[in-house]
Design a protein around this motif. Structure first.
Motif, mmCIF file in Angstrom:
data_model
loop_
_atom_site.group_PDB
_atom_site.id
_atom_site.type_symbol
_atom_site.label_atom_id
_atom_site.label_comp_id
_atom_site.label_asym_id
_atom_site.label_seq_id
_atom_site.Cartn_x
_atom_site.Cartn_y
_atom_site.Cartn_z
ATOM 1 N N CYS A 41 1.588 -8.799 -1.751
ATOM 2 C CA CYS A 41 0.982 -7.584 -1.190
ATOM 3 C C CYS A 41 1.148 -7.517 0.318
ATOM 4 C CB CYS A 41 -0.502 -7.510 -1.556
ATOM 5 S SG CYS A 41 -0.818 -7.207 -3.296
ATOM 6 N N PHE A 42 0.849 -8.606 1.007
ATOM 7 C CA PHE A 42 0.965 -8.596 2.460
ATOM 8 C C PHE A 42 2.414 -8.528 2.922
ATOM 9 C CE2 PHE A 42 -3.399 -10.734 2.987
ATOM 10 C CZ PHE A 42 -4.016 -9.503 3.114
ATOM 11 N N ALA A 43 3.328 -9.103 2.158
ATOM 12 C CA ALA A 43 4.748 -9.015 2.512
ATOM 13 C C ALA A 43 5.242 -7.579 2.401
ATOM 14 C CB ALA A 43 5.574 -9.933 1.626
ATOM 15 N N ALA A 44 4.669 -6.808 1.487
ATOM 16 C CA ALA A 44 5.068 -5.414 1.324
ATOM 17 C C ALA A 44 4.368 -4.486 2.308
ATOM 18 C CB ALA A 44 4.776 -4.956 -0.096
ATOM 19 N N SER A 45 3.352 -4.959 3.002
ATOM 20 C CA SER A 45 2.613 -4.107 3.930
ATOM 21 C C SER A 45 3.328 -4.024 5.276
ATOM 22 C CB SER A 45 1.192 -4.629 4.118
ATOM 23 O OG SER A 45 1.187 -5.747 4.969
ATOM 24 N N LEU A 46 2.815 -3.159 6.121
ATOM 25 C CA LEU A 46 3.400 -3.002 7.456
ATOM 26 C C LEU A 46 3.108 -4.202 8.353
ATOM 27 C CD1 LEU A 46 2.450 0.752 8.035
ATOM 28 C CD2 LEU A 46 4.657 -0.188 7.303
ATOM 29 N N CYS A 103 -8.634 -6.477 6.670
ATOM 30 C CA CYS A 103 -7.521 -5.707 6.102
ATOM 31 C C CYS A 103 -8.003 -4.471 5.344
ATOM 32 C CB CYS A 103 -6.695 -6.583 5.160
ATOM 33 S SG CYS A 103 -5.728 -7.826 6.007
ATOM 34 N N VAL A 104 -9.083 -4.597 4.604
ATOM 35 C CA VAL A 104 -9.594 -3.463 3.838
ATOM 36 C C VAL A 104 -10.179 -2.402 4.768
ATOM 37 C CG1 VAL A 104 -11.378 -2.753 2.178
ATOM 38 C CG2 VAL A 104 -9.982 -4.759 1.711
ATOM 39 N N ILE A 105 -10.919 -2.832 5.780
ATOM 40 C CA ILE A 105 -11.550 -1.880 6.697
ATOM 41 C C ILE A 105 -10.520 -1.191 7.582
ATOM 42 C CG2 ILE A 105 -13.133 -1.692 8.659
ATOM 43 C CD1 ILE A 105 -14.780 -3.949 7.313
ATOM 44 N N GLY A 106 -9.560 -1.940 8.087
ATOM 45 C CA GLY A 106 -8.603 -1.373 9.030
ATOM 46 C C GLY A 106 -7.256 -1.016 8.437
ATOM 47 N N ALA A 112 -0.476 -1.410 0.548
ATOM 48 C CA ALA A 112 -0.212 -2.810 0.230
ATOM 49 C C ALA A 112 -1.175 -3.720 0.985
ATOM 50 C CB ALA A 112 1.231 -3.162 0.574
ATOM 51 N N ARG A 113 -1.513 -3.360 2.224
ATOM 52 C CA ARG A 113 -2.466 -4.157 2.999
ATOM 53 C C ARG A 113 -3.863 -4.087 2.374
ATOM 54 N NH1 ARG A 113 -3.806 -2.958 9.331
ATOM 55 N NH2 ARG A 113 -5.575 -4.361 9.508
ATOM 56 N N ILE A 114 -4.249 -2.900 1.922
ATOM 57 C CA ILE A 114 -5.551 -2.754 1.270
ATOM 58 C C ILE A 114 -5.574 -3.536 -0.044
ATOM 59 C CG2 ILE A 114 -7.126 -1.116 0.179
ATOM 60 C CD1 ILE A 114 -6.245 0.910 2.322
ATOM 61 N N ALA A 115 -4.495 -3.466 -0.815
ATOM 62 C CA ALA A 115 -4.422 -4.210 -2.071
ATOM 63 C C ALA A 115 -4.499 -5.716 -1.801
ATOM 64 C CB ALA A 115 -3.135 -3.880 -2.817
ATOM 65 N N VAL A 118 -8.077 -6.507 -1.059
ATOM 66 C CA VAL A 118 -8.926 -6.535 -2.257
ATOM 67 C C VAL A 118 -8.684 -7.825 -3.039
ATOM 68 C CG1 VAL A 118 -9.361 -5.424 -4.484
ATOM 69 C CG2 VAL A 118 -9.131 -4.037 -2.412
ATOM 70 N N PHE A 119 -7.425 -8.186 -3.240
ATOM 71 C CA PHE A 119 -7.138 -9.456 -3.922
ATOM 72 C C PHE A 119 -7.638 -10.638 -3.093
ATOM 73 C CE2 PHE A 119 -3.861 -7.045 -6.346
ATOM 74 C CZ PHE A 119 -4.312 -7.373 -7.621
ATOM 75 N N GLY A 120 -7.604 -10.505 -1.771
ATOM 76 C CA GLY A 120 -8.129 -11.552 -0.903
ATOM 77 C C GLY A 120 -9.629 -11.721 -1.044
#
Length: 153
Positions: A41-46, A103-106, A112-115, A118-120
């Motif tokens: 997820c984090f690899a796919a995020s910005l 990550c969820v708040i910002g 992908a960062r939000i996902a 959430v998994f985090g």
């Protein structure tokens, strides 16, 4: 001529199957799997930098999984594996929850960062549960490992 000794690979697979069926093995396997999902997820995020925490925690979980699965904790006795595992799980829980909340708040606009956040959070709860179960084990044994050779009373 049939060889009666099982191959080392078969022995490893049997130990793996047996250990994954234990409570600790299931928790560590779930930690490894969740950390891998978070890395993706984090690899796919910005912002891919958040994946460093997941990589470190996954590596630590794999190391402890192998050590406990192969019973190396009973062979290497100069390390208190129970307390080391407690620190690993406790620190992992705190870091996962803090990073995931950030990550969820910002993470608006970056799904992908939000996902990953959430998994985090789920991983943080799992690591916290792991730390809690380890704490209960320490409390029931009085802080000593099962293979203690301490003669003092």
């Amino acid at each position: 001529m049939a060889d009666t000794d099982p191959s080392p690979a078969a022995s490893f697979v049997e130990k793996l199957k047996t250990y994954v069926r234990t409570r600790k093995g299931t928790i560590l396997a779930a930690e490894i799997l969740l950390s891998f999902i978070i890395i993706i997820c984090f690899a796919a995020s910005l912002y891919g930098g958040y994946s460093a925490l997941a990589v470190c925690e996954m590596i630590f979980a794999i190391i402890f999984f192998v050590i406990f699965m192969m019973d190396m904790d009973k062979q290497i006795q100069f390390i208190n594996w129970t307390w080391t595992d407690l620190f690993r799980a406790g620190i992992g829980a705190v870091l996962y929850i803090a990073t995931s909340l950030f990550c969820v708040i910002g993470g608006s606009g970056d799904g992908a960062r939000i996902a990953g956040g959430v998994f985090g959070l789920i991983a943080g709860i799992l690591f916290g549960y792991d730390a809690y179960t380890i704490f209960l084990d320490i409390k029931s044994t009085g802080g000593r490992s099962a293979a203690s050779t301490d003669d003092r009373v």
